[in-house]
Design a protein around this motif. Sequence first.
Motif, PDB file in Angstrom:
ATOM      1  N   SER B  45       0.831  -1.209   0.000  1.00 61.46           N
ATOM      2  CA  SER B  45       0.000   0.000   0.000  1.00 61.46           C
ATOM      3  C   SER B  45       0.864   1.258   0.000  1.00 61.46           C
ATOM      4  O   SER B  45       0.546   2.255  -0.642  1.00 61.46           O
ATOM      5  CB  SER B  45      -0.919   0.016   1.224  1.00 61.46           C
ATOM      6  N   GLN B  86      -7.276   0.725  -0.025  1.00 61.65           N
ATOM      7  CA  GLN B  86      -7.581  -0.527   0.659  1.00 61.65           C
ATOM      8  C   GLN B  86      -8.739  -0.371   1.638  1.00 61.65           C
ATOM      9  O   GLN B  86      -9.573  -1.249   1.775  1.00 61.65           O
ATOM     10  CB  GLN B  86      -6.322  -0.972   1.426  1.00 61.65           C
ATOM     11  N   ASP B 160      -6.095  -1.408  -4.634  1.00 58.54           N
ATOM     12  CA  ASP B 160      -5.554  -1.987  -3.412  1.00 58.54           C
ATOM     13  C   ASP B 160      -6.579  -2.914  -2.760  1.00 58.54           C
ATOM     14  O   ASP B 160      -7.490  -2.457  -2.082  1.00 58.54           O
ATOM     15  CB  ASP B 160      -5.142  -0.873  -2.445  1.00 58.54           C
TER      16      ASP B 160
HETATM   17 MG   LIG Z   1      -1.990  -2.755   2.191  1.00 55.28          MG
END
Ligand SMILES: [Mg+2]
Lengths: 251, 240
Positions: B45, B86, B160
């Motif tokens: 990330s 994410q 993500d």
């Molecule tokens: Mg991540």
Amino acid sequence: MTYLTLSLTLIFVLIPIILSRTLKLGLEKDTLIATVRSIIQLLAVGYVLQYVFEADNIIFILLMVLLMIGAATQNARRKGDSIRGITWKLFVTFVFIEVLTQSILLGFNIVPPTPQYIIPISGMVIGNSMVLGILFLNRFTAEVESRQDETELILTLGGTPRQAIHTQLITSIKSSTIPTIESQKTIGLVQLPGMMSGQIIAGADPVQAVQFQLLILFLLLTTAVVTSIMLGFLSYPTLFNKRMQFLKLKS
Amino acid sequence: MNQAAIIFQDVNYSAEGLHIIKNITGFFPEGKITTLVGPSGAGKSTLFKLCNGLHSPDSGEILIKGKPIDTYNPIELRRRVGIALQSATMIKGSVLENLELPLTLQEKTIDKEYAEELLHDVGLAGDFLKRNAMDLSGGQKQKLSIARTLVNKPDILLLDEITSSLDRVSQHDIEELIEKINKKYGTTMIWITHNLEQALRIGHFTWVMMNGELIESGESSILENPQDERVKQFVKGEIE
Ligand SMILES: [Mg+2]
Ligand SMILES: Nc1ncnc2c1ncn2[C@@H]1O[C@H](COP(=O)(O)OP(=O)(O)OP(=O)(O)O)[C@@H](O)[C@H]1O
């Protein structure tokens, strides 16, 4: 009031201390410190004011005001030490508020330009500005901290730093000024404001005391709103760098 | 490989004393889907946030379409290199307000038909527009988050873990959508996933990251036949 009667008022300090002892509230130490500090500070201020009023010299007035601003800055900065450069931001805000309010008061001849007026009014304005500053900083740092995800989201989508912090900024400005505005709605109904009460006890005409209190209330409205907004707009840019990246609050 | 959409050259990045990205050198091919896999905390990330300028490297260089990343205006860059985060974060308000957010930020509004089409594309019914975004399920938020990222029409799309909360059918639909966008517009895709089958199925190209380093990269078939000992273990599910 004689010093004997004044010392009798310490009964009002004893009551909380005894209660705290019995119920193990653990407030004795703070109560004692608060009592001693208020005695020393207020007496000192009393003597200093006496001196300044008699001298009637602009330099002394300026020094007093500067002292107040210094103390207010010192007090409020601890609440905002996670924001870079908060000390000078608070200082500039307090100076601005003081200059703004005094220019209007003295410029329109609303109050006479004597230390008897300038100093107490400055005290109230700066004191209130300090409280507002603390309220604002408390809320703002909490908002920034708890809503980092939203800030990040807006930056990711191509928003500006100002857009990324907008909700937090507005929420904090509103929440810190609302108590001032709300308390003015019920004022006089539940409690008489301290300054007005003091004037009445000291023998002033109640209507005149009210007029003066109104002036102060309106003054404090400006103080509250301008303090929060100014502090907000001075503070938020330090949360971002030139590349428009969000910087964590200092811990 | 004809051209690289993103190139990393000796990139390092630390935050709060933690060395998160370690000397990464590699590229993401233009117009292809690259899958990015690696254990939790590998720095995947964080790598995305470096790609769209949410963070800057401490050292090394990142080139986007051949130009150093810091020659781009940050706002321009973030619109061209979109991330579906994410966390699938939502702002307070309706689904419509969330979907419209990229345009609101430019003081524009979204076309109702376009909004419904986008929702349809990610598998949400058009009558979702009025619903409160905070009340959506995790999977619905992920779908909305993808649609929202598409509103900026990015050239490079960073995804993500966008299907982690989705059922198999929705997951399949999203994969098809991403492949369709990739074919139709030639959008470069980088897709972080914990699902190795998905990484193999959808990726043309794959990066394996571990502990802040790029361990292996190449055609996605490297996942079937890894060279590095650690990647072998990871693929067998022995490292998580
Ligand atoms: Mg991540
Ligand atoms: N802002 C930050 N400050 C400090 N440490 C961070 C920060 N962001 C990430 N990290 C740390 O960097 C490492 C990599 O995090 P990152 O989120 O990039 O991993 P990831 O590969 O995406 O993991 P996951 O698969 O669980 O999402 C982690 O150890 C994380 O704790």
